[in-house]
Design a protein around this motif. Structure first.
Motif, PDB file in Angstrom:
ATOM      1  N   UNK A 162      43.728  64.454  70.617  1.00  0.00           N
ATOM      2  CA  UNK A 162      43.532  65.340  71.763  1.00  0.00           C
ATOM      3  C   UNK A 162      44.244  66.672  71.544  1.00  0.00           C
ATOM      4  N   UNK A 163      45.480  66.629  71.058  1.00  0.00           N
ATOM      5  CA  UNK A 163      46.223  67.878  70.833  1.00  0.00           C
ATOM      6  C   UNK A 163      45.553  68.729  69.755  1.00  0.00           C
ATOM      7  N   UNK A 164      44.819  68.098  68.836  1.00  0.00           N
ATOM      8  CA  UNK A 164      44.108  68.827  67.787  1.00  0.00           C
ATOM      9  C   UNK A 164      42.847  69.506  68.299  1.00  0.00           C
ATOM     10  N   UNK A 165      42.115  68.857  69.213  1.00  0.00           N
ATOM     11  CA  UNK A 165      40.794  69.371  69.600  1.00  0.00           C
ATOM     12  C   UNK A 165      40.807  70.153  70.915  1.00  0.00           C
ATOM     13  N   UNK A 166      41.833  69.977  71.745  1.00  0.00           N
ATOM     14  CA  UNK A 166      41.783  70.503  73.111  1.00  0.00           C
ATOM     15  C   UNK A 166      42.172  71.982  73.188  1.00  0.00           C
ATOM     16  N   UNK A 167      41.460  72.719  74.016  1.00  0.00           N
ATOM     17  CA  UNK A 167      41.872  74.079  74.369  1.00  0.00           C
ATOM     18  C   UNK A 167      43.150  73.996  75.196  1.00  0.00           C
ATOM     19  N   UNK A 168      44.018  74.994  75.061  1.00  0.00           N
ATOM     20  CA  UNK A 168      45.309  74.907  75.743  1.00  0.00           C
ATOM     21  C   UNK A 168      45.164  74.872  77.258  1.00  0.00           C
ATOM     22  N   UNK A 169      44.021  75.403  77.788  1.00  0.00           N
ATOM     23  CA  UNK A 169      43.815  75.418  79.237  1.00  0.00           C
ATOM     24  C   UNK A 169      43.616  74.016  79.810  1.00  0.00           C
ATOM     25  N   UNK A 170      43.133  73.072  79.009  1.00  0.00           N
ATOM     26  CA  UNK A 170      42.845  71.719  79.519  1.00  0.00           C
ATOM     27  C   UNK A 170      43.565  70.639  78.714  1.00  0.00           C
TER      28      UNK A 170
ATOM     29  N   UNK B 154      33.564  71.238  68.860  1.00  0.00           N
ATOM     30  CA  UNK B 154      34.410  70.897  70.000  1.00  0.00           C
ATOM     31  C   UNK B 154      34.449  72.003  71.051  1.00  0.00           C
ATOM     32  N   UNK B 155      34.148  73.259  70.656  1.00  0.00           N
ATOM     33  CA  UNK B 155      34.111  74.349  71.632  1.00  0.00           C
ATOM     34  C   UNK B 155      32.697  74.575  72.175  1.00  0.00           C
ATOM     35  N   UNK B 156      31.772  73.681  71.802  1.00  0.00           N
ATOM     36  CA  UNK B 156      30.397  73.740  72.322  1.00  0.00           C
ATOM     37  C   UNK B 156      29.730  75.061  71.954  1.00  0.00           C
ATOM     38  N   UNK B 157      29.854  75.410  70.668  1.00  0.00           N
ATOM     39  CA  UNK B 157      29.308  76.675  70.162  1.00  0.00           C
ATOM     40  C   UNK B 157      28.317  76.381  69.038  1.00  0.00           C
ATOM     41  N   UNK B 158      27.168  77.004  69.093  1.00  0.00           N
ATOM     42  CA  UNK B 158      26.187  76.905  68.012  1.00  0.00           C
ATOM     43  C   UNK B 158      26.462  78.033  67.019  1.00  0.00           C
TER      44      UNK B 158
ATOM     45  N   UNK C 296      32.566  71.001  77.362  1.00  0.00           N
ATOM     46  CA  UNK C 296      31.776  69.766  77.400  1.00  0.00           C
ATOM     47  C   UNK C 296      32.165  68.770  76.307  1.00  0.00           C
ATOM     48  N   UNK C 297      32.144  69.205  75.059  1.00  0.00           N
ATOM     49  CA  UNK C 297      32.376  68.271  73.970  1.00  0.00           C
ATOM     50  C   UNK C 297      33.842  67.870  73.842  1.00  0.00           C
ATOM     51  N   UNK C 298      34.725  68.707  74.338  1.00  0.00           N
ATOM     52  CA  UNK C 298      36.132  68.293  74.375  1.00  0.00           C
ATOM     53  C   UNK C 298      36.315  67.132  75.346  1.00  0.00           C
ATOM     54  N   UNK C 299      35.692  67.230  76.520  1.00  0.00           N
ATOM     55  CA  UNK C 299      35.785  66.136  77.490  1.00  0.00           C
ATOM     56  C   UNK C 299      35.067  64.887  76.988  1.00  0.00           C
ATOM     57  N   UNK C 300      33.868  65.051  76.459  1.00  0.00           N
ATOM     58  CA  UNK C 300      33.120  63.890  75.966  1.00  0.00           C
ATOM     59  C   UNK C 300      33.871  63.192  74.837  1.00  0.00           C
ATOM     60  N   UNK C 301      34.425  63.985  73.937  1.00  0.00           N
ATOM     61  CA  UNK C 301      35.195  63.407  72.831  1.00  0.00           C
ATOM     62  C   UNK C 301      36.403  62.643  73.347  1.00  0.00           C
ATOM     63  N   UNK C 302      37.118  63.246  74.318  1.00  0.00           N
ATOM     64  CA  UNK C 302      38.291  62.591  74.883  1.00  0.00           C
ATOM     65  C   UNK C 302      37.912  61.303  75.607  1.00  0.00           C
ATOM     66  N   UNK C 303      36.822  61.337  76.362  1.00  0.00           N
ATOM     67  CA  UNK C 303      36.386  60.141  77.082  1.00  0.00           C
ATOM     68  C   UNK C 303      36.005  59.020  76.125  1.00  0.00           C
ATOM     69  N   UNK C 304      35.257  59.353  75.078  1.00  0.00           N
ATOM     70  CA  UNK C 304      34.855  58.319  74.106  1.00  0.00           C
ATOM     71  C   UNK C 304      36.060  57.767  73.355  1.00  0.00           C
TER      72      UNK C 304
END
Length: 460
Positions: free
Chosen positions: A139-147, A219-223, A16-24
């Motif tokens: 993006x390369x810093x925050x993104x999981x390799x799958x996306x 960024x991994x949406x973890x508390x 979630x937060x990876x996509x939101x961060x990328x979109x913003x």
């Protein structure tokens, strides 16, 4: 089968937060796209007797300067914002790139002389240069390799959405109203980007291990307070992988020896090759001088309407790229889309050439169709993948500065393209320029096949 929204919708799943961060982060790319496209419909007005400038209608030389000065600013933005991202952080660089864009639209609102518009285009280019360095790096810093590939492709999708906005408002709104609408994008972007934390990789570079873990959890949406032991171990493992990719020396500044290494030089040469194919394939020329190109091609529909057709093709192609980039090999997509773009340009150049000697009125749709297909092919493959792959082939320790250098080369190529090719169209004919761009596409096929390694799914 029950629809699991956490799996099927990225905005509600673990990414979630990876996509939101990328979109913003890419809202500023929309603003940049609008700034690029502003020239195409506006140039016809500025070259006419109804020009809003007190300095008078523009000639071909002044028009080419107005187009190409965007790249002078881009060169400065590449190096300047690349340095800021490397020294003071990705977030600070992302925040600062909004200000030149806002200044550009303010200048357009009040300018009554071509020299002010020259200055504004340089400022708009600075934002663009910053976008193409800092957003892929972020993006390369925050993104999981799958996306990672999908998130990286959003950049060109955002730029192309901005291009459609620029074409639309530039074609159908009054000259003085356009900047008042488009300035909204950098303002909204600046307000949103301030809420996102610095990237975990940069914090590791500054030896801030706790901050890096907190950033990665965000960024991994973890508390982190309610995480299980398994989740904590997963975070620790990913942090260790990042440190390993940095060579286990996160606080060490890249030295001249790092830049002169075989891997760094190979990465730089590959990056330069990618951006060379990107620019000299003609896509940037098409975006900036779209209406002028269609006017020179002698099509029967209004040039500004034709630009909207091409803009929609761009968006459709770039959206397709976000869907297929993680499903197919990067190298295969680069080769296929570059070859397809070259074929489409060959068809357009040939039809434009034959129209000088034969009645082609029955095929007046062919230049629009072939150019739109070229733009679709380019936007679905090698245009967005240029920036994704470039950041994947450059070694991490030197990535920020080498990426800045490659983007500065891109703007140097783009300046030459936007300054010289319009005059070449004027004196040699549109078909010559289109054939040159087609030849570059076919050379790009060979370059991608021989020089570019496969990077999909690899830890970078």
């Amino acid at each position: 089968m029950v629809f699991d929204i956490s799996v099927n919708c990225p905005l509600f799943g673990k990414y979630r937060f990876e996509f939101l961060s990328a979109l913003c982060a890419n809202i500023i790319a929309i603003a940049h796209g609008a700034g690029i496209a502003w020239l195409s419909p506006t140039l016809l007005l500025l070259q006419s007797e109804d020009t809003p400038l007190a300095s008078g209608a523009l000639d071909v030389n002044e028009a080419s300067w107005l187009g190409s000065l965007l790249c002078v600013g881009g060169f400065a933005g590449n190096l300047g914002f690349g340095f800021i991202a490397n020294r003071w952080g990705r977030k600070r660089a992302l925040s600062l790139i909004a200000f030149p864009q806002m200044c550009f639209w303010i200048i357009v609102t009040f300018a009554n002389d071509i020299r002010f518009l020259y200055a504004g285009r340089v400022l708009a280019g600075m934002t663009g240069g910053g976008c193409f360095v800092t957003i892929p790096l972020y993006i390369s810093d925050i993104a999981s390799k799958e996306i990672r590939g999908s998130l990286g492709s959003i950049l060109m999708l955002a730029v192309n959405c901005g291009v459609l906005v620029g074409y639309s408002v530039g074609s159908y709104l009054p000259y003085t109203v356009v900047p008042k609408v488009t300035i909204i994008f950098p303002v909204v972007y600046l307000c949103l980007i301030l809420f996102f934390p610095e990237t975990p990789q940069f914090l590791l570079l500054k030896n801030n291990l706790d901050g890096a873990k907190a950033s990665l959890c965000f960024y991994r949406n973890i508390d982190p307070k309610s995480s299980t032991r398994e989740v904590v171990q997963r975070i620790e493992k990913e942090i260790d992988e990042m440190r390993s990719a940095m060579g286990n020396t996160p606080t060490k500044e890249a030295s001249f020896k790092d830049f002169a290494s075989k891997d760094a030089l190979k990465g730089m040469l590959r990056g330069v090759g990618l951006v060379g194919v990107n620019i000299f394939s003609g896509i940037f020329l098409i975006v900036n001088y779209n209406a002028t190109i269609f006017k020179a091609a002698g099509i029967n529909i209004a040039p500004n309407d034709a630009t909207l057709i091409v803009a929609v093709s761009q968006i459709a192609g770039t959206y397709l790229s976000t869907l297929i980039v993680e499903r197919f090999r990067r190298k295969t997509l680069l080769i296929l889309t570059t070859a397809t773009a070259g074929l489409a340009l060959t068809i357009m150049g040939t039809s434009t050439y034959l129209s000088q000697f034969y009645d082609m009125s029955g095929l007046s749709w062919l230049p629009v169709a072939s150019l739109s297909f070229m733009v679709f092919a380019a936007s679905s493959g090698y245009i967005p993948l240029t920036f994704v792959v470039m950041n994947e082939v450059i070694p991490r320790p030197v990535r920020p500065l080498v990426s800045s250098v490659c983007n500065a080369v891109l703007n140097t190529f783009a300046f030459a393209s936007l300054k010289l090719l319009p005059m070449l169209i004027e004196y040699a004919g549109l078909h010559v320029v289109v054939w040159i761009c087609a030849a570059m596409c076919f050379l790009g096929v060979l370059f991608n096949a021989i020089c570019i390694p496969e990077t999909r799914g690899k830890l970078i």
